[in-house]
Design an enzyme around this catalytic site. Structure first.
Site, short mmCIF file in Angstrom:
data_model
loop_
_atom_site.label_atom_id
_atom_site.label_comp_id
_atom_site.label_asym_id
_atom_site.label_seq_id
_atom_site.Cartn_x
_atom_site.Cartn_y
_atom_site.Cartn_z
N SER A 134 -17.06 -12.72 -62.29
CA SER A 134 -18.71 -13.21 -61.93
C SER A 134 -20.21 -12.61 -63.33
CB SER A 134 -18.73 -12.86 -60.67
OG SER A 134 -19.83 -13.34 -60.70
N TYR A 147 -20.62 -7.28 -53.58
CA TYR A 147 -20.22 -8.09 -54.61
C TYR A 147 -20.49 -7.62 -55.97
CZ TYR A 147 -19.47 -13.10 -56.23
OH TYR A 147 -18.99 -14.13 -57.06
#
Ligand SMILES: NC(=O)c1ccc[n+]([C@@H]2O[C@H](COP(=O)([O-])OP(=O)(O)OC[C@H]3O[C@@H](n4cnc5c(N)ncnc54)[C@H](OP(=O)(O)O)[C@@H]3O)[C@@H](O)[C@H]2O)c1
Length: 241
Positions: A134, A147
């Site tokens: 990501s 995350y």
């Protein structure tokens, strides 16, 4: 250029979103795809898309299940780790279980799967590994406990593996997408720059899989902005914080 047709890929995190679209593209491109995730019914439904898709339900948090899957899957040419979990959360509202779950699925789950597949690849002298990271991996961002750090860990792991596996015949790449329209981003209540469809993102991943390049960040220019922020000194980034 790496050929996709004729290859067999194990795609983990394929029941929904990006992984689901990627499975279809791989199958349409002539590859065989073994799809994994927890939701067996969604995987069965996905396999209706093509005879080239077969299902192997799996929870990456379960080491014994990962071991059994890796031991019984047969010879695969490539692995795509796309499993992911995201719950927006600031450090002021820490939810231990949710943070551990994100860490377990986004990072430790990858360690479980890689630990059971990389030795097989090394022994055979070939293997193609794609880790879905990501853009949030580059800097600690607000509201991303669990995350962001798990994606940073995954990126660091990929970097180390690329060094260590050089010359072994095993290729490792990381693909870092920006915002994709999936059930994960439905949890965001802010405007997401350059939000893209899961199908468009899957096309970008497939393109990256055809190359030997280590890192693919997309979409531009959003990915450039993120990299630019990474380059800024702390006195600017944390000013007034
Ligand atoms: N959406 C975005 O904006 C975005 C941006 C950058 C990166 N990414 C990354 O892209 C990947 C795919 O995300 P997505 O947006 O497509 O989300 P998604 O639609 O929720 O898909 C996530 C996939 O991971 C699987 N998964 C979750 N927990 C699992 C577990 N314990 N064991 C096995 N599989 C598990 C899910 O299947 P089950 O629930 O059936 O297990 C699902 O197939 C993730 O790595 C995510 O971090 C997404």
């Amino acid at each position: 250029m790496i050929k996709i047709a004729g290859k067999t890929y194990w795609l983990i995190g394929a029941s929904e979103g990006l992984g689901r679209e990627l499975a279809k593209l791989l199958a349409d491109g002539g590859a065989k795809v073994i799809v994994s995730a927890r939701n067996a019914a969604r995987l069965e439904d996905l396999s209706e898309h093509s005879d080239a898709i077969s299902t192997l339900p799996l929870d990456v948090m379960d080491l014994e299940a990962v071991k059994t899957a890796a031991a019984t899957i047969g010879e695969i040419d490539g692995l795509i780790y796309c499993a992911g979990a995201y719950e927006p959360m600031p450090a002021t509202a820490w939810d231990t279980e949710a943070v551990l779950r994100m860490s377990d699925i986004n990072y430790t789950g990858a360690l479980r799967v890689l630990g059971e597949t990389v030795p097989q690849f090394v022994e055979r002298g070939s293997g193609d590994i794609t880790l879905i990271g990501s853009l949030s991996a580059y800097r600690g961002l607000p509201n991303a406990i669990g995350y962001g750090s798990s994606k940073s860990a995954l990126q660091s792991l990929a970097e180390t593996m690329r060094f260590d596996l050089a010359g072994s015949g095993v290729l490792v790449r990381i693909v870092n997408p920006g915002f994709i329209e999936t059930r994960l981003t439905q949890k965001n209540n802010f405007k997401m720059p350059q939000l893209m469809s899961a199908k468009a993102a899957a096309k970008r991943v497939l393109k990256a899989m055809k190359r030997r390049r280590f890192r693919t960040d997309f979409p531009r220019p959003f990915s450039w902005v993120i990299r630019l922020i990474t380059a800024l000194p702390d006195w600017i980034v944390y000013r007034g914080k």
